[in-house]
Design a protein around this motif. Structure first.
Motif, short mmCIF file in Angstrom:
data_model
loop_
_atom_site.label_atom_id
_atom_site.label_comp_id
_atom_site.label_asym_id
_atom_site.label_seq_id
_atom_site.Cartn_x
_atom_site.Cartn_y
_atom_site.Cartn_z
N ASP A 1 0.83 -1.21 0.00
CA ASP A 1 0.00 0.00 0.00
C ASP A 1 0.86 1.26 0.00
OD1 ASP A 1 -2.04 -1.77 0.16
OD2 ASP A 1 -2.70 -1.21 2.17
N GLU B 1 1.01 4.02 -2.93
CA GLU B 1 0.56 5.38 -2.62
C GLU B 1 1.64 6.40 -2.93
OE1 GLU B 1 -0.45 4.88 1.44
OE2 GLU B 1 -2.14 3.54 0.99
N ALA C 1 -10.16 -0.93 0.91
CA ALA C 1 -11.02 0.26 0.98
C ALA C 1 -10.24 1.51 1.40
CB ALA C 1 -12.17 0.01 1.95
N LEU C 2 -9.37 1.39 2.40
CA LEU C 2 -8.61 2.54 2.87
C LEU C 2 -7.66 3.03 1.79
CD1 LEU C 2 -7.77 4.54 5.03
CD2 LEU C 2 -6.19 2.81 5.94
N GLN C 3 -7.00 2.11 1.13
CA GLN C 3 -6.07 2.50 0.07
C GLN C 3 -6.82 3.19 -1.08
OE1 GLN C 3 -3.91 -0.64 -1.90
NE2 GLN C 3 -2.30 0.74 -2.59
N GLN C 4 -8.02 2.74 -1.37
CA GLN C 4 -8.81 3.36 -2.43
C GLN C 4 -9.07 4.83 -2.13
OE1 GLN C 4 -12.27 0.84 -2.79
NE2 GLN C 4 -11.31 -0.46 -4.33
N VAL C 5 -9.37 5.14 -0.87
CA VAL C 5 -9.61 6.53 -0.48
C VAL C 5 -8.35 7.37 -0.70
CG1 VAL C 5 -10.12 8.07 1.45
CG2 VAL C 5 -11.40 5.93 1.18
N ILE C 6 -7.20 6.83 -0.28
CA ILE C 6 -5.94 7.56 -0.42
C ILE C 6 -5.58 7.75 -1.89
CG2 ILE C 6 -3.47 7.49 0.09
CD1 ILE C 6 -4.17 5.92 2.63
N ARG D 1 -7.57 7.85 -4.47
CA ARG D 1 -8.46 8.86 -5.06
C ARG D 1 -7.95 10.26 -4.74
NH1 ARG D 1 -12.84 5.38 -3.38
NH2 ARG D 1 -13.87 4.42 -5.19
N GLY D 2 -7.45 10.42 -3.52
CA GLY D 2 -6.91 11.72 -3.12
C GLY D 2 -5.70 12.12 -3.93
N SER E 1 -11.20 -2.16 -8.79
CA SER E 1 -11.22 -3.19 -7.76
C SER E 1 -10.61 -4.45 -8.36
CB SER E 1 -12.65 -3.46 -7.30
OG SER E 1 -13.40 -4.06 -8.36
#
Length: 222
Positions: A138, A142, A161-166, A168-169, A176
């Motif tokens: 991850d 990132e 899920a957490l990595q997806q949020v980061i 996107r940022g 997926s």
């Protein structure tokens, strides 16, 4: 052992290859073969001010273990041998790269291996990264996405899920693990359809140029 990095696509891998990957990837041991520790970035090409800007290159970053545990076929293989599951994933992505022509980086965690150094190798036409001690896949993904977001179109394949949020940022696109499989299957299906269409056209063109008497002789032989 270096043959594993240069084997032609589609050639079968034997048990020694799997043991080699396990030794170098998971246990942090050094081997005698010469690794191609290549920079993941392509060489910078000179540009002229008068030239129109070229379209940006695409990088697909794959969270290796996340995808393995999300794909049923690979998960079942991993239950028997993680080495085999890894090789199956790499072969699948290598085949996809041959169709899609984007840069692919597959990242595997090795953060629990004491003294482990980051390792980058070339597997056929894709890049493989084994993270260093105390670094997760991850974190590598990132950082890559953030550092290169202005230079490349970056797509990250993970179901975390957490990595997806980061991600996107960082402005990267997301797939997926399930969507990645769908994209790969669709690419192979389209490639097969295109090949079959070319074959039909070739046969039709051949029938137009072959004299009738020759064609009749061929039909009689059949």
């Amino acid at each position: 052992a270096s043959a594993i990095l240069h084997r032609h696509q589609g050639e079968d891998l034997d048990h020694d290859d799997y043991r080699f990957l396990n030794t170098t990837a998971n246990q942090g041991k050094k081997s005698g073969w010469n690794r191609r520790k290549e920079d993941l970035m392509p060489e910078r090409k000179g540009t002229e001010k008068s030239r129109l800007p070229e379209s940006r290159e695409t990088y697909l970053l794959v969270d290796g273990y996340n995808v393995i545990h999300a794909w049923q076929e690979l998960k079942e293989l991993a239950d028997e041998s993680m080495d085999v599951a890894r090789m199956k994933l790499l072969d699948t992505l290598s085949s996809y790269q041959g169709i899609r022509k984007c840069h692919i980086i597959v990242v595997f965690d090795a953060y629990c291996v004491p003294g482990r150094l980051e390792e980058k190798i070339r597997y056929h036409n894709i890049h493989v990264v084994f993270t260093k001690e105390a670094q997760t896949a991850d974190e590598f993904i990132e950082k890559f996405a953030y550092d290169h977001r202005k230079k490349y179109d970056i797509v990250v394949a993970t179901s975390d899920a957490l990595q997806q949020v980061i991600i996107r940022g960082a402005g990267s696109a997301l797939l997926s693990a399930r969507e990645l499989k769908e994209v790969i299957d669709m690419a192979h299906d389209n490639a097969r359809r295109s090949y079959e269409a070319r074959q039909r056209l070739r046969r039709a063109n051949l029938e137009e140029v072959v004299p009738f008497d020759v064609k009749k002789q061929i039909d009689d032989l059949a």
